[in-house]
Design an enzyme around this catalytic site. Structure first.
Site, PDB file in Angstrom:
ATOM      1  N   HIS A 227      11.499  13.455   2.305  1.00 41.14           N
ATOM      2  CA  HIS A 227      11.841  12.046   2.138  1.00 41.14           C
ATOM      3  C   HIS A 227      13.331  11.813   2.316  1.00 41.14           C
ATOM      4  O   HIS A 227      14.148  12.393   1.608  1.00 41.14           O
ATOM      5  CB  HIS A 227      11.400  11.443   0.788  1.00 41.14           C
ATOM      6  CG  HIS A 227      11.140   9.961   0.941  1.00 41.14           C
ATOM      7  ND1 HIS A 227      12.143   9.028   0.925  1.00 41.14           N
ATOM      8  CD2 HIS A 227      10.009   9.289   1.188  1.00 41.14           C
ATOM      9  CE1 HIS A 227      11.617   7.837   1.142  1.00 41.14           C
ATOM     10  NE2 HIS A 227      10.323   7.960   1.311  1.00 41.14           N
TER      11      HIS A 227
ATOM     12  N   ARG B 256      -0.842  -0.515   7.327  1.00 35.61           N
ATOM     13  CA  ARG B 256       0.276  -1.163   8.031  1.00 35.61           C
ATOM     14  C   ARG B 256       0.721  -0.371   9.262  1.00 35.61           C
ATOM     15  O   ARG B 256       1.350  -0.923  10.141  1.00 35.61           O
ATOM     16  CB  ARG B 256       1.461  -1.394   7.089  1.00 35.61           C
ATOM     17  CG  ARG B 256       2.139  -0.134   6.650  1.00 35.61           C
ATOM     18  CD  ARG B 256       3.420  -0.428   5.888  1.00 35.61           C
ATOM     19  NE  ARG B 256       3.150  -0.876   4.533  1.00 35.61           N
ATOM     20  CZ  ARG B 256       4.039  -0.772   3.550  1.00 35.61           C
ATOM     21  NH1 ARG B 256       5.236  -0.284   3.794  1.00 35.61           N
ATOM     22  NH2 ARG B 256       3.742  -1.180   2.338  1.00 35.61           N
TER      23      ARG B 256
ATOM     24  N   ARG C 166      -2.136   4.331   4.766  1.00 36.08           N
ATOM     25  CA  ARG C 166      -1.888   3.417   3.649  1.00 36.08           C
ATOM     26  C   ARG C 166      -3.077   2.506   3.426  1.00 36.08           C
ATOM     27  O   ARG C 166      -3.809   2.179   4.355  1.00 36.08           O
ATOM     28  CB  ARG C 166      -0.637   2.568   3.925  1.00 36.08           C
ATOM     29  CG  ARG C 166       0.644   3.310   3.658  1.00 36.08           C
ATOM     30  CD  ARG C 166       1.841   2.384   3.769  1.00 36.08           C
ATOM     31  NE  ARG C 166       3.025   3.025   3.235  1.00 36.08           N
ATOM     32  CZ  ARG C 166       3.462   2.875   1.990  1.00 36.08           C
ATOM     33  NH1 ARG C 166       2.843   2.076   1.159  1.00 36.08           N
ATOM     34  NH2 ARG C 166       4.540   3.514   1.582  1.00 36.08           N
TER      35      ARG C 166
ATOM     36  N   THR D 276       7.577   5.324   0.483  1.00 38.31           N
ATOM     37  CA  THR D 276       7.170   5.875  -0.816  1.00 38.31           C
ATOM     38  C   THR D 276       8.416   6.080  -1.682  1.00 38.31           C
ATOM     39  O   THR D 276       9.194   6.997  -1.449  1.00 38.31           O
ATOM     40  CB  THR D 276       6.418   7.211  -0.610  1.00 38.31           C
ATOM     41  OG1 THR D 276       5.512   7.042   0.480  1.00 38.31           O
ATOM     42  CG2 THR D 276       5.654   7.600  -1.850  1.00 38.31           C
TER      43      THR D 276
ATOM     44  N   GLU E 270      -1.200  12.144   4.057  1.00 36.90           N
ATOM     45  CA  GLU E 270      -0.686  11.565   2.815  1.00 36.90           C
ATOM     46  C   GLU E 270      -1.568  10.393   2.443  1.00 36.90           C
ATOM     47  O   GLU E 270      -1.905   9.566   3.300  1.00 36.90           O
ATOM     48  CB  GLU E 270       0.745  11.069   3.018  1.00 36.90           C
ATOM     49  CG  GLU E 270       1.731  12.158   3.358  1.00 36.90           C
ATOM     50  CD  GLU E 270       3.087  11.581   3.715  1.00 36.90           C
ATOM     51  OE1 GLU E 270       3.253  10.346   3.720  1.00 36.90           O
ATOM     52  OE2 GLU E 270       3.978  12.375   4.010  1.00 36.90           O
TER      53      GLU E 270
ATOM     54  N   ASN F 176       6.407  13.536  10.403  1.00 33.59           N
ATOM     55  CA  ASN F 176       5.614  12.361  10.017  1.00 33.59           C
ATOM     56  C   ASN F 176       5.715  11.314  11.128  1.00 33.59           C
ATOM     57  O   ASN F 176       6.806  10.820  11.425  1.00 33.59           O
ATOM     58  CB  ASN F 176       6.164  11.814   8.695  1.00 33.59           C
ATOM     59  CG  ASN F 176       5.388  10.611   8.212  1.00 33.59           C
ATOM     60  OD1 ASN F 176       5.134   9.707   8.997  1.00 33.59           O
ATOM     61  ND2 ASN F 176       5.010  10.591   6.956  1.00 33.59           N
TER      62      ASN F 176
ATOM     63  N   GLU G 251       5.092  18.686  -3.281  1.00 39.65           N
ATOM     64  CA  GLU G 251       6.148  18.324  -2.335  1.00 39.65           C
ATOM     65  C   GLU G 251       7.216  17.632  -3.162  1.00 39.65           C
ATOM     66  O   GLU G 251       6.943  16.616  -3.821  1.00 39.65           O
ATOM     67  CB  GLU G 251       5.630  17.387  -1.238  1.00 39.65           C
ATOM     68  CG  GLU G 251       6.761  17.013  -0.266  1.00 39.65           C
ATOM     69  CD  GLU G 251       6.292  16.147   0.896  1.00 39.65           C
ATOM     70  OE1 GLU G 251       5.113  16.229   1.290  1.00 39.65           O
ATOM     71  OE2 GLU G 251       7.135  15.377   1.405  1.00 39.65           O
TER      72      GLU G 251
HETATM   73  N1  PXP Z   1       6.917  13.136   2.502  1.00 40.34           N
HETATM   74  C1  PXP Z   1       6.174  12.131   1.946  1.00 40.34           C
HETATM   75  C2  PXP Z   1       5.183  12.491   0.902  1.00 40.34           C
HETATM   76  C3  PXP Z   1       6.321  10.806   2.377  1.00 40.34           C
HETATM   77  O1  PXP Z   1       5.576   9.832   1.821  1.00 40.34           O
HETATM   78  C4  PXP Z   1       7.229  10.515   3.413  1.00 40.34           C
HETATM   79  C5  PXP Z   1       7.368   9.111   3.919  1.00 40.34           C
HETATM   80  O2  PXP Z   1       6.178   8.686   4.499  1.00 40.34           O
HETATM   81  C6  PXP Z   1       7.961  11.586   3.965  1.00 40.34           C
HETATM   82  C7  PXP Z   1       7.804  12.879   3.471  1.00 40.34           C
HETATM   83  C8  PXP Z   1       8.924  11.373   5.097  1.00 40.34           C
HETATM   84  O3  PXP Z   1       9.980  10.583   4.683  1.00 40.34           O
HETATM   85  P1  PXP Z   1      11.026  10.057   5.784  1.00 40.34           P
HETATM   86  O4  PXP Z   1      10.272   9.154   6.707  1.00 40.34           O
HETATM   87  O5  PXP Z   1      12.052   9.366   4.972  1.00 40.34           O
HETATM   88  O6  PXP Z   1      11.549  11.277   6.493  1.00 40.34           O
END
Ligand code: PXP
Length: 240
Positions: free
Chosen positions: A194, A49, A45, A100, A69, A7, A150
């Site tokens: 996440h 942002r 988003r 999130t 996303e 990401n 997910e």
């Molecule tokens: N998966 C989803 C659906 C998310 O919204 C996010 C955060 O944008 C992530 C994974 C990645 O999370 P992190 O940045 O904490 O690795």
């Protein structure tokens, strides 16, 4: 081998902090792929942002899999149908949150989600729902005929950050493992993400049935020190 989607939102966070044209998320995405990522993830988003519409268009042109996303709103649906990423992951979105914070409440929002999932799939886009590892959310996701869920690993990750929280870590891992099994039995494919970092990713990788991890913050933070390609390569090694 479990796949890694990186990401790259926070490359755009840095750019937006000064309203400049750099650093470029597309250039960062190329480095991620060179470091061993299997795909790129970004979150458009509603408040824009970090990632901007033009970033998504350019990321889509890269020869890799793009997972967009987004919140389940008519405006976002319109954009996704125009840009056509390979996959859309539907996430809950609150303006005030830093990231999130929890999974999508598929049980509560079933009626609103149904036409969105159908329209995306009809245009050839795979749909994933970002949910907490709870059976009722998984049952509803299967009922909506989503391609993937997910699993939100945020609670597991939080527990793992605090030394000595072994029982909470174990409990959260068990929940993710069970949710993966349940989802697979219901015909859903499973991704997770996440809060995952170089230390806590190892136990998640050992859960059978998870296809892909989506990781952002820890890799981007590490890239400030070692560069993007190395940061991704280090994560790949941590996932072995
Ligand atoms: N998966 C989803 C659906 C998310 O919204 C996010 C955060 O944008 C992530 C994974 C990645 O999370 P992190 O940045 O904490 O690795």
């Amino acid at each position: 081998m479990i796949r890694l989607g990186v990401n790259i939102d926070h490359i755009a966070t840095l750019r937006q902090a000064r309203q400049e044209n750099f650093p470029d998320p597309v250039a960062a995405a190329r480095e991620c792929l060179a470091g061993g990522a299997d795909g790129v993830v970004c979150h458009l988003r509603e408040d824009r942002r970090h990632i901007q519409d033009k970033d998504v268009i350019r990321l889509c042109r890269l020869k890799t899999r793009l997972d967009l996303e987004m919140a389940a709103t008519p405006a976002m649906l319109k954009i996704a149908l125009q840009i056509k990423p390979d996959m859309v992951t539907i996430v809950p979105e609150k303006r005030a949150e830093l990231t999130t914070e929890g999974g999508l409440d598929v049980v509560r929002h079933r009626q609103a989600l149904k036409p969105i999932v159908e329209k995306l799939q009809r245009s050839g886009i795979l749909v994933s729902l970002f949910v907490d590892p709870e059976k009722r959310q998984i049952v509803e996701s299967a009922g909506l005929l989503a391609d993937f869920i997910e699993l939100h690993t945020g609670k597991y990750a939080r527990a793992s950050y605090i030394k000595g929280r072994t029982s909470s870590v174990k409990r959260e891992l068990e929940k993710i493992g069970l949710a993966t099994q349940q989802a697979r039995l219901m015909g859903l494919r499973v991704n997770a993400g996440h809060g995952l970092d170089y230390e806590n990713v190892g136990d998640i990788v050992r859960i059978p049935g998870i296809e892909e991890l989506n990781i952002g913050f820890s890799i981007i933070a590490r890239s400030v020190i070692v560069g993007m390609k190395n940061a991704v390569a280090e994560m790949r090694r941590a996932m072995r």
